[in-house]
Scaffold this active site. Structure first.
Site, PDB file in Angstrom:
ATOM      1  N   SER A 134      33.561  52.366  41.078  1.00 19.36           N
ATOM      2  CA  SER A 134      33.049  53.735  41.073  1.00 19.36           C
ATOM      3  C   SER A 134      31.573  53.679  41.404  1.00 19.36           C
ATOM      4  CB  SER A 134      33.244  54.368  39.688  1.00 19.36           C
ATOM      5  OG  SER A 134      32.527  55.584  39.566  1.00 19.36           O
ATOM      6  N   TYR A 147      31.747  54.636  30.465  1.00 23.67           N
ATOM      7  CA  TYR A 147      32.357  54.438  31.776  1.00 23.67           C
ATOM      8  C   TYR A 147      31.403  53.718  32.715  1.00 23.67           C
ATOM      9  CZ  TYR A 147      34.892  55.653  36.072  1.00 23.67           C
ATOM     10  OH  TYR A 147      35.577  55.610  37.267  1.00 23.67           O
TER      11      TYR A 147
END
Length: 247
Positions: A134, A147
């Site tokens: 990501s 995250y």
């Protein structure tokens, strides 16, 4: 060399399912891996892919997957896609269980899958590992530290793996998506709150799962002497984690 063979994790929805569709369309024999049997069966009926129910956080289930794939012709490509985000809390208020869960799935799960399939990838003579990280793995933002930390670790693992496998004939590639609207990612992040999840994409045209699948298909379809170390893919109006222009 005969038909190329791939294993895609997190294949029951989103980027994983889209990647299965793209690879099958490109002529790959694909084994779709996820926890939800019914979703996998639907995907198999649609695409003709093979399926295997497994949780990337389980040593036993991943080992069984490796045995299954090895007995059926081996593997040329592993797409480590299984992962996800939980919550949008400040570090001071965040649940430690969410940190542990995100690390276990995004990082340790990818390592577990890689360890299990690496002997087969080496034996294939044309092995690839693609890790779906990501943009969160490359730049921090507030209210997403668990995250961010997990994806940063996953990206670091991928770079290290590339160093370790250089010279073995196995390519290691990372794709780092920005804002991608899928049916489950943001809903899961917000604990099932669909309205809050939908608000993430207000005023912007986000990427969709097929955009990332197409990029993965291009990466692995390049001549095997070409390695795409890192591809960052964002919507046009998302310049960074902290700058998104909305209408």
């Amino acid at each position: 060399m005969g038909q190329l063979r791939a294993v895609v994790t997190g294949a029951s929805s989103g980027i994983g399912a889209a990647t299965v569709r793209r690879l099958v369309a490109d002529g790959w024999h694909v084994t779709a891996v996820a926890r939800r049997d019914s979703r996998l069966r639907e995907l198999a009926r649609e695409t003709g892919c093979a399926v295997f129910v497994a949780d990337v956080t389980s040593d036993g289930e991943v080992a069984a997957l490796a045995d299954h794939v090895g007995a059926r012709g081996g593997v040329n490509l592993l797409v480590n896609n299984a992962g996800g985000a939980l919550g949008m809390d400040l570090i001071a208020d965040s649940a430690l269980e969410a940190w542990t869960s995100q690390y276990e799935v995004n990082v340790v799960g990818a390592v577990r899958m890689t360890q299990a399939l690496l002997p087969l990838l080496r034996e294939s003579g044309r092995g690839d590992v693609v890790v779906v990280t990501s943009t969160a793995g490359h730049e921090a933002y507030e209210r997403g530290a668990g995250y961010v930390a997990a994806k940063t670790a996953e990206a670091a693992m991928t770079r290290t793996l590339r160093l370790e496998l250089t010279g073995t004939g196995v390519r290691v590639m990372e794709i780092a998506p920005g804002m991608v609207a899928t049916e489950e990612f943001s809903v899961n992040r917000f604990g099932g709150d669909s309205e809050r999840a939908a608000a993430v994409y207000d005023g912007i045209k986000p990427l969709v799962a097929e955009d990332i699948a197409d990029a993965i298909g291009w990466m692995v379809g390049l001549p095997h002497h070409v390695n795409v170390d890192l591809m960052v893919v964002r919507p046009r109006e998302q310049a960074s984690a902290t700058k998104t222009v909305r209408s």
